[in-house]
Design a protein around this motif. Structure first.
Motif: not given
Length: 376
Positions: A167-177
């Protein structure tokens, strides 16, 4: 135009709870929403008078449905963009249009476009996830580019091996929420906009379980920043109707865009009782190009808690409602006409008042009675 009422006919593609609650708002405006439902037992099909059975991805079905409507809108983002463009070229009015809706349908396109316009988004990639993870630090967030909602299609990846194949995916940084917020606005074809108070959304297992309006402890400058961000996105993308911008408030004081939804949204269900104009009426006003309604709160504190389906058996829903209304008579209940499955959103409850924590306690208790039965 409906010859019986002299009012325009709004059609909504999709027969779920959003169409069901939009239908309720339409009644006060003298209308009965026309609904394209997949099945006669869809939530909106159970209550609306004008229901057509057909699929949202069948151009012939949507075309026949649209022939009876002055404007067509959507209760989900799964209508193909090519279908919308085809019917728009034939003279039908569908709002929001495909050129706007694409950014709620595809996370890669949304990240590319919003980032290119200078809006604040997390660091992300559609390319080499291994190199990206090594750069920003593992774990990272992996999202399917299309189709995900309520936590589906979102993964925490500790390595490239955790990425779903095929599947087409994107990656994102795990931001400090620090917490999640939502800014909901509505925009008309003429460009008039209305913004609701910014809310805090509480998530569990990727599902929104609670919404607090207004967001506790959010200073005025930060709230205005979030509202202006949502208005700017609606204007720059040409959105018509309700736009919900899901936001991260990070531990270092930033606001970052998480997701977009171009329809009535779970984060604004509280507006039915908690705002002068509900998001559902506002969406109808917007697509009909009526002036926008007032968005002020009806009380200092408003809490909406989603009701999730539990295990089968036990006390009937009717019995649970008896106990709920006896225990929490101020709670307003909205059930969606759905079959109960564990973890499925089957309704919500809203409590308004003067004290946020008291409203939270009462709303949680009301939801728990519906989910589990009577609570001593």
């Amino acid at each position: 135009m409906d010859a019986r009422t002299g009012l325009p006919v709004v059609g909504m593609v999709g027969g779920g709870q959003l169409a069901r609650m939009t239908h309720q708002a339409a009644i006060a405006l003298g209308q009965s929403l026309r609904v394209l439902a997949v099945a006669p037992d869809d939530g909106a099909a159970l209550v609306a008078a004008d229901v057509v059975i057909g699929r949202h991805d069948d151009v012939d079905a949507v075309r026949e449905f649209a022939k009876g409507c002055d404007v067509v809108t959507f209760d989900h983002e799964h209508v193909p963009g090519d279908l919308i463009r085809t019917l728009a070229a034939e003279g039908f009015t569908l709002l929001p249009g495909a050129d706007a809706l694409r950014y709620a349908q595809n996370k890669r396109e949304m990240r590319e476009h919003l980032g290119g316009l200078g809006f604040p988004v997390p660091r992300w990639t559609a390319g080499d996830l291994r190199a990206f993870g090594d750069e920003v630090g593992w774990p990272i967030i992996v999202k399917t580019a299309t189709g995900g909602y309520d936590g589906r299609g979102v993964f925490v990846a500790d390595s490239e091996r955790d990425v779903p194949p095929g599947v087409e995916v994107i990656g994102e940084e795990l931001v400090p929420i620090a917490r999640e917020l939502a800014a909901v606005v509505a925009r008309s074809p003429l460009g008039q906009v209305a913004a609701y108070p910014v809310v805090e959304t509480v998530q569990e297992n990727g599902i929104c379980v609670e919404v607090l309006a207004p967001a506790p402890g959010l200073d005025d400058d930060r709230a205005i920043e979030a509202q202006r961000l949502a208005i700017d996105i609606a204007t720059r993308l040409g959105v018509v109707g309700v736009l919900a911008v899901e936001l991260f408030e990070t531990t270092d004081g930033r606001i970052l865009i998480n997701e977009l939804a171009m329809r009535p949204h779970n984060s604004a269900h509280w507006t039915i009782e908690g705002a002068r104009t509900s998001q559902f009426e506002q969406h109808l006003r917007a697509v009909l190009d009526y002036p926008m309604g007032e968005t002020r709160l009806t009380a200092p504190a408003v809490v909406m808690v989603n009701v999730l389906g539990g295990e089968p058996g036990g006390m009937s829903v009717d019995e649970r409602l008896h106990h709920l209304f006896a225990e929490e008579p101020s709670a307003k209940v909205h059930l969606y006409g759905k079959q109960v499955r564990p973890g499925r959103k089957i309704g919500h409850v809203t409590v308004i008042g003067d004290d946020m924590e008291d409203c939270r306690r009462r709303a949680r208790r009301a939801a728990r009675i519906l989910e589990e039965g009577y609570q001593h």
